[in-house]
Design an enzyme around this catalytic site. Sequence first.
Site, PDB file in Angstrom:
ATOM      1  N   LYS A  63     115.882 -24.992 -40.949  1.00 29.62           N
ATOM      2  CA  LYS A  63     116.614 -24.795 -42.209  1.00 29.62           C
ATOM      3  C   LYS A  63     116.336 -23.400 -42.777  1.00 29.62           C
ATOM      4  CE  LYS A  63     116.628 -29.768 -42.995  1.00 29.62           C
ATOM      5  NZ  LYS A  63     116.096 -30.939 -43.748  1.00 29.62           N
ATOM      6  N   GLN A 116     111.588 -32.391 -47.864  1.00 27.72           N
ATOM      7  CA  GLN A 116     111.810 -32.905 -46.512  1.00 27.72           C
ATOM      8  C   GLN A 116     111.317 -34.352 -46.403  1.00 27.72           C
ATOM      9  OE1 GLN A 116     113.412 -31.439 -43.849  1.00 27.72           O
ATOM     10  NE2 GLN A 116     113.108 -33.380 -42.796  1.00 27.72           N
ATOM     11  N   ASP A 166     120.254 -31.630 -51.037  1.00 23.03           N
ATOM     12  CA  ASP A 166     120.422 -32.701 -50.045  1.00 23.03           C
ATOM     13  C   ASP A 166     121.437 -33.751 -50.496  1.00 23.03           C
ATOM     14  OD1 ASP A 166     119.089 -32.393 -47.626  1.00 23.03           O
ATOM     15  OD2 ASP A 166     117.154 -33.065 -48.429  1.00 23.03           O
TER      16      ASP A 166
HETATM   17  C1  BQF Z   1     120.909 -31.338 -32.611  1.00 20.99           C
HETATM   18  C2  BQF Z   1     116.405 -36.085 -39.692  1.00 20.99           C
HETATM   19  C3  BQF Z   1     115.713 -38.353 -39.311  1.00 20.99           C
HETATM   20  C4  BQF Z   1     114.792 -38.254 -40.368  1.00 20.99           C
HETATM   21  C5  BQF Z   1     114.686 -37.097 -41.097  1.00 20.99           C
HETATM   22  C6  BQF Z   1     120.297 -30.267 -34.761  1.00 20.99           C
HETATM   23  C7  BQF Z   1     118.951 -31.430 -36.396  1.00 20.99           C
HETATM   24  C8  BQF Z   1     118.833 -32.485 -35.515  1.00 20.99           C
HETATM   25  C9  BQF Z   1     119.462 -32.451 -34.281  1.00 20.99           C
HETATM   26  C10 BQF Z   1     118.307 -31.428 -37.729  1.00 20.99           C
HETATM   27  C11 BQF Z   1     117.206 -34.911 -39.376  1.00 20.99           C
HETATM   28  C12 BQF Z   1     118.163 -34.926 -38.234  1.00 20.99           C
HETATM   29  C13 BQF Z   1     117.022 -33.752 -40.139  1.00 20.99           C
HETATM   30  C14 BQF Z   1     120.188 -31.346 -33.900  1.00 20.99           C
HETATM   31  C15 BQF Z   1     117.778 -32.499 -39.871  1.00 20.99           C
HETATM   32  C16 BQF Z   1     119.094 -33.749 -38.277  1.00 20.99           C
HETATM   33  O1  BQF Z   1     121.199 -30.263 -32.083  1.00 20.99           O
HETATM   34  O2  BQF Z   1     121.245 -32.417 -32.150  1.00 20.99           O
HETATM   35  C17 BQF Z   1     119.683 -30.305 -36.001  1.00 20.99           C
HETATM   36  O3  BQF Z   1     117.706 -30.451 -38.070  1.00 20.99           O
HETATM   37  N1  BQF Z   1     118.404 -32.517 -38.579  1.00 20.99           N
HETATM   38  C18 BQF Z   1     116.074 -33.763 -41.202  1.00 20.99           C
HETATM   39  O4  BQF Z   1     115.887 -32.770 -41.896  1.00 20.99           O
HETATM   40  O5  BQF Z   1     115.366 -34.860 -41.460  1.00 20.99           O
HETATM   41  C19 BQF Z   1     115.477 -36.011 -40.756  1.00 20.99           C
HETATM   42  C20 BQF Z   1     116.511 -37.267 -38.988  1.00 20.99           C
END
Ligand code: BQF
Length: 289
Positions: free
Chosen positions: A53, A97, A120
């Site tokens: 991010k 987060q 968010d």
């Molecule tokens: C990709 C997330 C569960 C719990 C908390 C690119 C992300 C993921 C996959 C990513 C996620 C999932 C995020 C891919 C943010 C998605 O190329 O497939 C990017 O950064 N995510 C999060 O911040 O917290 C989570 C899933």
Amino acid sequence: MYKIIDGKKVASEIKKEIAEEVIKLKAAGKKIPHLAAILVGNNGSSETYVANKVKDCNEVGFKSTLIRFWNEVEETVLLGKIAELNNDQDVDGFIVQLPLPAHISENKVIEAIDPRKDADGFHPVNIGKMVIGLSGYLPATPYGIVELIKRYSIETSGKNCVVIGRSNIVGRPVSILLSQKGMDATVTVIHRRTKNIKDIVRNADIIIAAIGSPAFVKEDMVKEGAVVIDVGTTRVISHETKSGFKLVGDVDFEKVAPKCSYITPVPGGVGPMTRVSLLRNTLMAAKKI
Ligand code: BQF
């Protein structure tokens, strides 16, 4: 032949659009968007998500600030930092987060964020606005999914859409967006207590899988010509990658893809769109101050 929905490509196109807008803001003497992120503890996935991010912010010309706490931070301390960011005129939007350690209430934390800085889109005020169709910050993943569907001109009007999973951050909100005027899908949300899951999913024109259970969606659950959106991002140990991990989706891709009209891969499908949605919300927050 099925088409792959390339979320990575669409996300990079949108990032370019955002970067151009930031250049225009600068030229007009306006404020550069500033996103802050709070990270508690050192969970491996969360570390990666937050680092990416911050990287995205740099890429589009946003300012970013990363605030870290140790895993054992007291809830009151975290809430104090949130109050500080709420009052910081330089910070346009911020995120905490998730997931948080068990001794901290995620609900309390989310409710402490000023809804105007809720990048968010998780605050009850923004969720409420979304439900009644008012403009506000949308939850990043549902926002990204809707944008992907739009950019691929996938018809949703009158289609049967089955959402697998009812989480506050994906399943529930995406079901609401898809049923809204303009999207006009007929939406069914299913979950762990749903009976006859296979029969329900088999009837879907559009399947959105968001449960975090690797390869849950099998080929016998998918109608010929269906659109499949895979939101799963389960991290598993892998010897094929240099990180030692790989992400796996909720869909048995190899078996399911041949039955689909469109399908999202993992990685490179919904995930990159989630990240870009956070930038879009931050840009919107910056323009409002
Ligand atoms: C990709 C997330 C569960 C719990 C908390 C690119 C992300 C993921 C996959 C990513 C996620 C999932 C995020 C891919 C943010 C998605 O190329 O497939 C990017 O950064 N995510 C999060 O911040 O917290 C989570 C899933």
